[in-house]
Design an enzyme around this catalytic site. Structure first.
Site, PDB file in Angstrom:
ATOM      1  N   CYS A 136      42.869  40.958  83.515  1.00  0.00           N
ATOM      2  CA  CYS A 136      43.417  40.818  82.195  1.00  0.00           C
ATOM      3  C   CYS A 136      42.717  41.830  81.423  1.00  0.00           C
ATOM      4  CB  CYS A 136      43.038  39.327  81.495  1.00  0.00           C
ATOM      5  SG  CYS A 136      43.096  39.005  79.993  1.00  0.00           S
ATOM      6  N   PHE A 193      26.728  21.667  62.481  1.00  0.00           N
ATOM      7  CA  PHE A 193      27.537  22.008  63.612  1.00  0.00           C
ATOM      8  C   PHE A 193      27.073  23.337  64.311  1.00  0.00           C
ATOM      9  CE2 PHE A 193      30.187  20.256  60.335  1.00  0.00           C
ATOM     10  CZ  PHE A 193      30.745  19.361  60.869  1.00  0.00           C
ATOM     11  N   ASP A 241      29.632  25.436  60.294  1.00  0.00           N
ATOM     12  CA  ASP A 241      30.637  25.961  61.264  1.00  0.00           C
ATOM     13  C   ASP A 241      31.188  25.010  62.185  1.00  0.00           C
ATOM     14  OD1 ASP A 241      32.166  27.739  62.962  1.00  0.00           O
ATOM     15  OD2 ASP A 241      30.381  28.184  63.963  1.00  0.00           O
ATOM     16  N   CYS A 272      37.132  28.942  62.132  1.00  0.00           N
ATOM     17  CA  CYS A 272      38.129  29.613  63.037  1.00  0.00           C
ATOM     18  C   CYS A 272      39.496  28.985  62.530  1.00  0.00           C
ATOM     19  CB  CYS A 272      37.936  29.321  64.441  1.00  0.00           C
ATOM     20  SG  CYS A 272      37.898  27.246  64.916  1.00  0.00           S
TER      21      CYS A 272
END
Length: 420
Positions: free
Chosen positions: A153, A284, A352, A378
């Protein structure tokens, strides 16, 4: 299904080309704006059959598995329009939420590539490469649970060299169990860290066989559902001035460049914070990606639901020199968010959260008097929701910086700076 010709108008938020038709939008993977394509259509989804007119922005994919493999969505798009599109995902999400703020240019953060990956292993009934006729190890197919078998990959970091061979060997040993496997591998400074999930309980002889495979492939550690099979040495990573021994299967930013970029943006915002700032909270916190770097400047209280992550953070602090005091506490911030009154005297808060965002924690931050809040996310949609809560509580979102560590995908990270 019917074969038809479509004009691709734009790229959607998942990376598919979109054609506008009288019946509504049709989503066509592997296409680009301005292209005319022939497709096999079924309702609002279509499969590309041929390019009638290709885009000048189309480039040759870097991987032979691109297309069937679902790991990448946009290897066929030139860098400049791809980066503009990825930044637009952030702009559009904020606009939909009614939030006006500066959105900085996208920061590329793929670096050397992905340092962690989860390979899937499934029975194939005879379609895998020669010599592996009962197994496929690779990534999930596009819009499919089927596994695309791969031997390499190109988006993986050099530190993951050998990871696929080791994953094939482990999966091959577990073929008789006939269960789907997920094999998470992380590149660390001391070698590959592998955690195998899905196997269920194993007989002692098979555990011994797995330990032998781990030794043959030079793994730093092999675990099964977090339980130790073999460890040559602890998987270690450096974060700021500290060295962290990673718990099995622990969360980590996908690329080293991504972690460094996000940390830099957080520290830059902290440097712009109130003069004489002395205390911060990291919500977090994971194993301390931000807390260990913040502690070079301020005292830090870190909160995280994973007990092994907090244990790793506290151990790293004890072994590091030149840090301000750091405390790590196990706390489920979804069920027990840090309360506004508990943040009295705090100069800066960093949060986060996972993709679902931090709604409950955002409400407590909004009720607090913390002068500086730095949000890392994210997921642009849940970030916009949490940002709206903070704004309604009296914060001003000064700027958002998009970060691209998930190259060729529709995922984008961001850092937002809020002030009272």
């Amino acid at each position: 299904m019917s074969v038809t010709r479509l004009d691709i108008a734009r790229i959607g938020h998942r990376g598919d080309g979109i054609a506008d038709t009288p019946e509504g939008s049709v989503f066509v993977p592997l296409t680009l704006p301005g292209e005319v394509v022939e497709v096999e259509r079924e309702q609002d989804r279509a499969r590309l059959l041929s390019l009638v007119h290709g885009s000048a922005e189309r480039v040759e994919p870097i991987c032979p598995h691109f297309g069937p493999c679902g790991g990448c969505a946009l290897q066929h798009w030139a860098p400049a329009p791809y980066e503009a599109w990825k930044r637009s995902l952030v702009v559009e999400a904020l606009t939909r939420a009614g939030i006006a703020t500066e959105v900085a240019p996208l920061v590329p953060a793929h670096g050397e590539g992905r340092r962690r990956a989860t390979f899937h292993a499934r029975g194939t009934g005879g379609s895998a490469p020669k010599g592996r006729d009962v197994l496929a190890v690779g990534f999930a197919g596009r819009r499919s649970h089927a596994v695309v078998a791969i031997d390499a990959c190109p988006i993986l970091a050099p530190g993951l060299d050998g990871a696929l061979k080791a994953a094939w060997a482990v999966a091959q040993e577990l073929v008789p169990i006939a269960k789907p496997l997920d094999i998470q591998v992380t590149a660390t400074e001391t070698g590959l860290d592998m955690d195998v999930r899905g196997s269920g309980p194993l007989k002692p002889n098979r555990v011994v066989a797995l330990a032998q495979i781990a030794g043959e492939h030079g793994l730093a550690r092999l675990t099964r559902h977090g339980e130790l099979v073999l460890q040559r040495e602890p998987p270690m990573l450096t974060m700021g001035r500290a060295r962290v021994a990673l718990p099995p299967g622990s969360f980590l930013q996908a690329t080293a460049a991504g972690e460094a970029t996000l940390a830099r943006l957080v520290l830059e915002a902290l440097g712009e914070g109130p003069r004489g700032a002395a205390r911060a909270v990291d919500l977090f916190s994971g194993v301390g990606t931000f807390a260990l770097r913040l502690a070079e400047r301020v005292r830090v209280a870190a909160y995280e639901s994973s007990a092994p992550a907090i244990e790793a953070l506290n151990k790293a602090v004890r072994g590091a020199a030149g840090l301000k005091p750091v405390t790590g506490e196990v706390r489920d911030l979804f069920r027990r968010p840090l309360l506004a009154q508990e943040m009295k005297g705090i100069d800066a808060a960093v949060f986060d959260p996972p993709r679902q965002g931090a709604e409950a924690q955002a409400r407590q931050l909004a009720a607090s008097a913390v002068p500086l809040v730095i949000g890392v996310s994210c997921d642009v949609t849940t970030f916009a929701r949490d940002a709206q809560i903070l704004i309604e509580g009296g914060y001003r979102l000064e700027r958002v910086t998009p970060v691209d560590q998930f190259l060729y995908s529709a995922h984008v990270e961001l850092v937002g700076v809020f002030r009272r």
